[in-house]
Design an enzyme around this catalytic site. Structure first.
Site, PDB file in Angstrom:
ATOM      1  N   TYR A  37     100.813  17.443 -11.756  1.00 47.50           N
ATOM      2  CA  TYR A  37     102.247  17.737 -11.841  1.00 47.50           C
ATOM      3  C   TYR A  37     103.041  16.587 -11.175  1.00 47.50           C
ATOM      4  O   TYR A  37     103.964  16.033 -11.770  1.00 47.50           O
ATOM      5  CB  TYR A  37     102.553  19.058 -11.138  1.00 47.50           C
ATOM      6  N   LYS A 116     114.606  48.324  -5.371  1.00 42.79           N
ATOM      7  CA  LYS A 116     115.848  47.718  -4.886  1.00 42.79           C
ATOM      8  C   LYS A 116     115.446  46.561  -3.952  1.00 42.79           C
ATOM      9  O   LYS A 116     115.065  46.770  -2.811  1.00 42.79           O
ATOM     10  CB  LYS A 116     116.691  48.746  -4.142  1.00 42.79           C
TER      11      LYS A 116
HETATM   12  N1  LIG Z   1     118.869  44.988  -5.314  1.00 39.51           N
HETATM   13  C1  LIG Z   1     118.400  45.294  -6.538  1.00 39.51           C
HETATM   14  O1  LIG Z   1     117.192  45.185  -6.782  1.00 39.51           O
HETATM   15  C2  LIG Z   1     119.370  45.754  -7.601  1.00 39.51           C
HETATM   16  C3  LIG Z   1     120.731  45.724  -7.371  1.00 39.51           C
HETATM   17  N2  LIG Z   1     121.604  46.103  -8.342  1.00 39.51           N
HETATM   18  C4  LIG Z   1     121.118  46.518  -9.543  1.00 39.51           C
HETATM   19  O2  LIG Z   1     121.957  46.889 -10.533  1.00 39.51           O
HETATM   20  C5  LIG Z   1     123.347  46.593 -10.356  1.00 39.51           C
HETATM   21  C6  LIG Z   1     123.914  46.184 -11.678  1.00 39.51           C
HETATM   22  C7  LIG Z   1     125.047  47.107 -11.970  1.00 39.51           C
HETATM   23  C8  LIG Z   1     125.098  48.154 -10.906  1.00 39.51           C
HETATM   24  C9  LIG Z   1     124.089  47.808  -9.865  1.00 39.51           C
HETATM   25  N3  LIG Z   1     119.798  46.579  -9.806  1.00 39.51           N
HETATM   26  C10 LIG Z   1     118.898  46.206  -8.871  1.00 39.51           C
HETATM   27  N4  LIG Z   1     117.562  46.264  -9.156  1.00 39.51           N
END
Ligand SMILES: NC(=O)c1cnc(OC2CCCC2)nc1N
Length: 328
Positions: A37, A116
Protein backbone atom coordinates in the site's frame (compact mmCIF):
# COMPACT_ATOMS: atom_id res chain seq x y z
CA UNK A 1 7.02 8.11 -18.71
CA UNK A 2 5.23 10.73 -20.86
CA UNK A 3 2.41 12.88 -19.46
CA UNK A 4 -0.40 10.79 -20.99
CA UNK A 5 0.94 7.63 -19.39
CA UNK A 6 1.66 9.50 -16.10
CA UNK A 7 -1.91 10.82 -15.93
CA UNK A 8 -3.30 7.36 -16.70
CA UNK A 9 -1.10 5.84 -13.98
CA UNK A 10 -2.22 8.58 -11.52
CA UNK A 11 -5.89 7.77 -12.13
CA UNK A 12 -5.22 4.05 -11.87
CA UNK A 13 -3.32 4.50 -8.57
CA UNK A 14 -6.12 6.67 -7.13
CA UNK A 15 -8.70 4.02 -7.95
CA UNK A 16 -6.56 1.21 -6.50
CA UNK A 17 -5.74 3.15 -3.32
CA UNK A 18 -9.41 4.08 -2.78
CA UNK A 19 -10.30 0.40 -3.13
CA UNK A 20 -7.54 -0.74 -0.74
CA UNK A 21 -8.49 1.93 1.83
CA UNK A 22 -12.13 0.81 1.69
CA UNK A 23 -11.09 -2.80 2.28
CA UNK A 24 -8.64 -1.89 5.06
CA UNK A 25 -10.60 0.76 6.99
CA UNK A 26 -14.28 0.20 6.22
CA UNK A 27 -14.39 -3.58 5.72
CA UNK A 28 -11.46 -4.23 8.06
CA UNK A 29 -10.31 -6.83 5.50
CA UNK A 30 -6.95 -5.68 4.03
CA UNK A 31 -6.01 -7.44 0.78
CA UNK A 32 -2.42 -6.17 0.45
CA UNK A 33 0.43 -5.66 2.91
CA UNK A 34 1.06 -2.23 4.38
CA UNK A 35 4.32 -2.15 2.40
CA UNK A 36 2.54 -2.69 -0.95
CA UNK A 37 0.00 0.00 0.00
CA UNK A 38 2.74 2.46 1.03
CA UNK A 39 4.65 1.89 -2.24
CA UNK A 40 1.56 2.74 -4.35
CA UNK A 41 0.67 5.71 -2.13
CA UNK A 42 4.23 7.04 -2.50
CA UNK A 43 4.11 6.59 -6.29
CA UNK A 44 0.86 8.61 -6.38
CA UNK A 45 2.43 11.38 -4.26
CA UNK A 46 5.44 11.49 -6.60
CA UNK A 47 3.29 11.92 -9.71
CA UNK A 48 1.13 14.57 -8.00
CA UNK A 49 4.22 16.45 -6.86
CA UNK A 50 5.45 16.51 -10.48
CA UNK A 51 1.95 17.60 -11.69
CA UNK A 52 0.18 19.66 -8.97
CA UNK A 53 -2.38 20.75 -11.60
CA UNK A 54 -3.64 17.14 -11.61
CA UNK A 55 -4.40 17.10 -7.85
CA UNK A 56 -8.15 17.12 -6.98
CA UNK A 57 -9.76 17.30 -3.48
CA UNK A 58 -10.95 13.67 -3.71
CA UNK A 59 -7.43 12.32 -4.16
CA UNK A 60 -6.46 10.01 -1.28
CA UNK A 61 -3.43 12.26 -0.73
CA UNK A 62 -5.71 15.20 0.14
CA UNK A 63 -7.19 13.84 3.36
CA UNK A 64 -4.93 15.77 5.73
CA UNK A 65 -4.86 19.51 5.06
CA UNK A 66 -3.14 22.26 7.01
CA UNK A 67 -4.03 24.09 10.22
CA UNK A 68 -6.81 26.69 9.93
CA UNK A 69 -6.45 30.02 11.72
CA UNK A 70 -9.30 31.30 13.86
CA UNK A 71 -12.39 29.28 14.71
CA UNK A 72 -14.81 27.16 12.70
CA UNK A 73 -17.30 28.76 10.30
CA UNK A 74 -21.00 28.32 11.02
CA UNK A 75 -23.16 26.37 8.56
CA UNK A 76 -26.97 26.02 8.39
CA UNK A 77 -28.11 22.47 7.64
CA UNK A 78 -30.46 22.09 4.66
CA UNK A 79 -32.66 19.85 6.83
CA UNK A 80 -32.49 20.28 10.62
CA UNK A 81 -30.61 17.52 12.44
CA UNK A 82 -33.12 16.10 14.90
CA UNK A 83 -32.06 14.81 18.27
CA UNK A 84 -33.92 12.01 20.09
CA UNK A 85 -36.34 11.78 22.97
CA UNK A 86 -35.17 9.35 25.69
CA UNK A 87 -36.87 6.48 27.50
CA UNK A 88 -35.32 4.46 30.32
CA UNK A 89 -37.42 1.32 30.76
CA UNK A 90 -39.71 -1.16 29.03
CA UNK A 91 -42.92 0.54 30.22
CA UNK A 92 -41.88 3.78 28.53
CA UNK A 93 -41.10 1.86 25.34
CA UNK A 94 -44.62 0.38 25.45
CA UNK A 95 -46.04 3.90 25.89
CA UNK A 96 -44.07 5.07 22.84
CA UNK A 97 -45.46 2.10 20.89
CA UNK A 98 -49.04 2.88 21.97
CA UNK A 99 -48.71 6.52 20.90
CA UNK A 100 -47.24 5.57 17.51
CA UNK A 101 -49.96 2.97 16.85
CA UNK A 102 -52.71 5.40 17.87
CA UNK A 103 -51.32 8.13 15.61
CA UNK A 104 -51.17 5.63 12.73
CA UNK A 105 -54.78 4.56 13.30
CA UNK A 106 -53.76 1.06 14.29
CA UNK A 107 -52.24 0.12 10.90
CA UNK A 108 -49.46 -2.47 10.71
CA UNK A 109 -45.94 -1.16 11.26
CA UNK A 110 -42.36 -2.35 11.73
CA UNK A 111 -39.55 -0.94 13.84
CA UNK A 112 -35.83 -0.88 13.08
CA UNK A 113 -33.68 -1.00 16.21
CA UNK A 114 -30.06 0.22 16.00
CA UNK A 115 -27.24 0.47 18.53
CA UNK A 116 -26.92 4.05 19.78
CA UNK A 117 -23.26 4.83 19.09
CA UNK A 118 -21.84 7.17 21.74
CA UNK A 119 -20.07 9.70 19.53
CA UNK A 120 -20.97 12.97 17.78
CA UNK A 121 -23.65 13.41 15.15
CA UNK A 122 -22.13 14.92 11.99
CA UNK A 123 -23.67 15.99 8.71
CA UNK A 124 -21.72 15.11 5.53
CA UNK A 125 -22.53 17.04 2.37
CA UNK A 126 -21.80 15.59 -1.05
CA UNK A 127 -22.28 17.52 -4.29
CA UNK A 128 -22.33 15.50 -7.51
CA UNK A 129 -20.77 12.67 -5.54
CA UNK A 130 -17.87 14.71 -4.11
CA UNK A 131 -17.45 15.19 -0.35
CA UNK A 132 -17.56 18.97 0.10
CA UNK A 133 -18.41 19.66 3.72
CA UNK A 134 -18.64 18.13 7.19
CA UNK A 135 -20.69 19.94 9.84
CA UNK A 136 -21.37 19.28 13.54
CA UNK A 137 -24.99 19.00 14.64
CA UNK A 138 -24.70 22.20 16.70
CA UNK A 139 -28.18 23.25 17.84
CA UNK A 140 -29.78 21.09 15.15
CA UNK A 141 -30.19 23.97 12.71
CA UNK A 142 -26.72 25.62 12.68
CA UNK A 143 -23.51 23.67 13.19
CA UNK A 144 -19.77 24.25 12.81
CA UNK A 145 -17.93 23.56 9.58
CA UNK A 146 -15.25 20.98 10.50
CA UNK A 147 -14.67 19.78 6.94
CA UNK A 148 -10.88 19.63 7.17
CA UNK A 149 -11.05 17.40 10.24
CA UNK A 150 -13.84 15.17 8.91
CA UNK A 151 -11.82 14.67 5.70
CA UNK A 152 -9.13 12.87 7.74
CA UNK A 153 -11.59 10.10 8.80
CA UNK A 154 -10.67 7.11 6.63
CA UNK A 155 -14.10 5.44 6.81
CA UNK A 156 -15.68 8.53 5.22
CA UNK A 157 -15.49 8.22 1.41
CA UNK A 158 -14.27 11.38 -0.41
CA UNK A 159 -16.41 10.38 -3.38
CA UNK A 160 -19.68 8.39 -3.60
CA UNK A 161 -21.48 6.90 -6.58
CA UNK A 162 -24.35 9.41 -6.51
CA UNK A 163 -24.75 12.36 -8.88
CA UNK A 164 -27.36 14.43 -7.04
CA UNK A 165 -26.30 18.12 -6.80
CA UNK A 166 -26.67 18.05 -3.00
CA UNK A 167 -27.12 15.11 -0.64
CA UNK A 168 -26.65 15.12 3.15
CA UNK A 169 -25.53 11.92 4.88
CA UNK A 170 -25.84 11.89 8.67
CA UNK A 171 -24.09 9.61 11.11
CA UNK A 172 -21.96 9.35 14.20
CA UNK A 173 -18.25 10.13 14.39
CA UNK A 174 -16.80 7.94 17.13
CA UNK A 175 -13.45 6.86 18.55
CA UNK A 176 -13.01 3.07 18.69
CA UNK A 177 -12.24 1.91 22.24
CA UNK A 178 -8.81 0.61 21.19
CA UNK A 179 -7.88 4.06 19.80
CA UNK A 180 -9.25 5.65 22.97
CA UNK A 181 -7.10 3.42 25.21
CA UNK A 182 -3.96 4.12 23.14
CA UNK A 183 -4.66 7.88 23.15
CA UNK A 184 -5.10 8.02 26.92
CA UNK A 185 -1.97 5.94 27.52
CA UNK A 186 -0.06 8.44 25.36
CA UNK A 187 -1.61 11.37 27.23
CA UNK A 188 -0.59 9.89 30.58
CA UNK A 189 2.98 9.44 29.25
CA UNK A 190 2.92 13.09 28.16
CA UNK A 191 1.47 14.05 31.56
CA UNK A 192 -1.69 15.37 29.87
CA UNK A 193 -5.20 15.06 31.28
CA UNK A 194 -6.69 11.78 29.89
CA UNK A 195 -10.12 11.95 28.19
CA UNK A 196 -13.01 10.79 30.39
CA UNK A 197 -14.63 8.63 27.67
CA UNK A 198 -14.48 7.91 23.92
CA UNK A 199 -17.20 10.48 23.19
CA UNK A 200 -15.24 13.32 24.79
CA UNK A 201 -12.09 12.12 23.02
CA UNK A 202 -13.91 12.15 19.67
CA UNK A 203 -15.32 15.63 20.37
CA UNK A 204 -11.89 16.95 21.36
CA UNK A 205 -10.32 15.40 18.26
CA UNK A 206 -12.91 16.92 15.90
CA UNK A 207 -12.42 20.37 17.41
CA UNK A 208 -8.68 20.50 16.65
CA UNK A 209 -7.69 23.47 14.49
CA UNK A 210 -4.88 21.34 13.06
CA UNK A 211 -6.24 18.38 11.00
CA UNK A 212 -2.87 16.63 11.31
CA UNK A 213 -3.73 16.06 14.99
CA UNK A 214 -7.26 14.88 14.12
CA UNK A 215 -5.75 12.48 11.56
CA UNK A 216 -3.70 10.80 14.30
CA UNK A 217 -6.76 10.15 16.49
CA UNK A 218 -8.09 7.24 14.37
CA UNK A 219 -11.72 8.38 14.38
CA UNK A 220 -14.40 6.45 12.50
CA UNK A 221 -17.96 7.06 11.26
CA UNK A 222 -21.19 5.03 11.17
CA UNK A 223 -23.79 6.39 8.70
CA UNK A 224 -27.47 6.08 9.65
CA UNK A 225 -29.62 8.79 8.06
CA UNK A 226 -30.14 11.10 5.09
CA UNK A 227 -30.84 14.81 5.43
CA UNK A 228 -34.38 14.69 4.14
CA UNK A 229 -35.36 12.28 1.38
CA UNK A 230 -33.47 14.13 -1.31
CA UNK A 231 -35.36 12.62 -4.21
CA UNK A 232 -33.62 9.27 -3.85
CA UNK A 233 -36.05 6.33 -4.14
CA UNK A 234 -35.74 5.02 -0.57
CA UNK A 235 -38.86 3.99 1.36
CA UNK A 236 -37.62 2.73 4.72
CA UNK A 237 -34.85 2.87 7.27
CA UNK A 238 -33.88 -0.70 6.40
CA UNK A 239 -33.50 0.24 2.72
CA UNK A 240 -31.60 3.39 3.70
CA UNK A 241 -29.03 1.41 5.69
CA UNK A 242 -28.54 -0.93 2.71
CA UNK A 243 -28.09 2.04 0.36
CA UNK A 244 -25.61 3.75 2.68
CA UNK A 245 -23.60 0.54 2.72
CA UNK A 246 -23.74 0.44 -1.10
CA UNK A 247 -22.34 4.00 -1.07
CA UNK A 248 -19.42 2.45 0.83
CA UNK A 249 -20.14 4.08 4.16
CA UNK A 250 -19.52 2.05 7.28
CA UNK A 251 -23.01 1.07 8.49
CA UNK A 252 -23.36 -0.54 11.89
CA UNK A 253 -24.35 -4.17 11.20
CA UNK A 254 -26.10 -4.68 14.57
CA UNK A 255 -29.67 -3.71 13.71
CA UNK A 256 -32.91 -5.62 13.82
CA UNK A 257 -36.28 -5.21 12.07
CA UNK A 258 -39.08 -5.98 14.54
CA UNK A 259 -42.84 -6.31 14.06
CA UNK A 260 -43.80 -5.69 17.68
CA UNK A 261 -42.49 -3.67 20.61
CA UNK A 262 -42.11 -6.96 22.49
CA UNK A 263 -39.57 -8.06 19.85
CA UNK A 264 -37.85 -4.64 20.15
CA UNK A 265 -37.58 -5.05 23.93
CA UNK A 266 -36.17 -8.57 23.60
CA UNK A 267 -33.57 -7.34 21.09
CA UNK A 268 -32.62 -4.38 23.30
CA UNK A 269 -32.09 -6.61 26.35
CA UNK A 270 -30.04 -9.05 24.30
CA UNK A 271 -27.43 -6.25 24.37
CA UNK A 272 -27.52 -5.50 28.10
CA UNK A 273 -24.32 -7.46 28.76
CA UNK A 274 -23.07 -8.10 25.21
CA UNK A 275 -22.54 -4.37 24.51
CA UNK A 276 -19.44 -4.37 26.74
CA UNK A 277 -17.76 -6.62 24.16
CA UNK A 278 -18.23 -4.13 21.30
CA UNK A 279 -15.11 -2.28 19.99
CA UNK A 280 -16.94 1.07 20.33
CA UNK A 281 -18.95 2.84 23.02
CA UNK A 282 -22.76 2.75 23.00
CA UNK A 283 -25.16 4.51 25.37
CA UNK A 284 -28.42 2.88 24.31
CA UNK A 285 -30.48 1.72 21.36
CA UNK A 286 -32.45 3.76 18.81
CA UNK A 287 -35.95 2.52 17.91
CA UNK A 288 -37.29 3.89 14.60
CA UNK A 289 -40.51 3.34 12.69
CA UNK A 290 -39.18 1.62 9.55
CA UNK A 291 -41.50 3.07 6.87
CA UNK A 292 -40.57 6.58 5.67
CA UNK A 293 -44.17 7.36 4.71
CA UNK A 294 -45.28 6.47 8.26
CA UNK A 295 -42.40 8.57 9.63
CA UNK A 296 -43.65 11.52 7.59
CA UNK A 297 -47.23 11.05 8.81
CA UNK A 298 -46.01 10.90 12.43
CA UNK A 299 -43.84 13.98 11.83
CA UNK A 300 -41.51 15.74 14.25
CA UNK A 301 -41.82 18.22 17.08
CA UNK A 302 -39.42 21.20 16.84
CA UNK A 303 -36.39 19.13 17.82
CA UNK A 304 -37.29 15.47 17.99
CA UNK A 305 -38.98 12.92 15.73
CA UNK A 306 -42.29 11.40 16.82
CA UNK A 307 -41.30 8.26 14.91
CA UNK A 308 -38.10 7.43 16.83
CA UNK A 309 -36.99 7.12 20.43
CA UNK A 310 -33.70 6.45 22.22
CA UNK A 311 -33.70 3.75 24.87
CA UNK A 312 -30.86 4.64 27.27
CA UNK A 313 -28.91 1.86 28.96
CA UNK A 314 -28.60 2.27 32.75
CA UNK A 315 -25.28 4.02 33.53
CA UNK A 316 -22.42 1.53 33.78
CA UNK A 317 -22.36 0.51 37.43
CA UNK A 318 -18.81 0.72 38.75
CA UNK A 319 -18.25 -2.99 38.49
CA UNK A 320 -15.18 -4.37 40.24
CA UNK A 321 -14.23 -7.98 39.77
CA UNK A 322 -13.48 -9.42 43.21
CA UNK A 323 -12.63 -13.11 43.43
CA UNK A 324 -14.16 -13.48 39.95
CA UNK A 325 -17.55 -12.14 41.03
CA UNK A 326 -18.89 -8.78 39.95
CA UNK A 327 -19.82 -6.37 42.75
CA UNK A 328 -21.30 -2.92 42.12
N1 LIG B 1 -26.09 7.63 17.96
C1 LIG B 1 -26.67 6.82 17.05
O1 LIG B 1 -26.20 5.69 16.84
C2 LIG B 1 -27.88 7.31 16.30
C3 LIG B 1 -28.30 8.61 16.42
N2 LIG B 1 -29.37 9.06 15.71
C4 LIG B 1 -30.02 8.21 14.88
O2 LIG B 1 -31.07 8.63 14.15
C5 LIG B 1 -31.32 10.04 14.10
C6 LIG B 1 -31.77 10.39 12.71
C7 LIG B 1 -33.09 11.05 12.85
C8 LIG B 1 -33.52 10.99 14.28
C9 LIG B 1 -32.39 10.42 15.07
N3 LIG B 1 -29.65 6.92 14.73
C10 LIG B 1 -28.59 6.43 15.42
N4 LIG B 1 -28.22 5.13 15.26
Amino acid sequence: MDDVKQKARLLELRHIIDELSYQYYTLDKPTVTDYEYDMMYRELETIEKAHPEWVTPDSPTQRVGSKISGGFEKYTHDQPMLSLGDVFNDAELMEFDQRVRNDLGGEALEYVVELKIDGLAVNLIYEYGQFVRGVTRGDGRVGEDITNNVRTIRTIPLRIDNDSPHIEIRGEVYMPIESFAQLNAQRRDDELEPFANPRNAAAGSLRQLDPRITAQRKLAFFAYALGGNVGVEIHSQEELLADLKAFRFQVNPEYCKCKTMEEVIAYIHSWDEKRDTLPYATDGMVVKVNSFSQQERLGNTVKIPRWAIAYKFPPEQAKTKVLGISVS
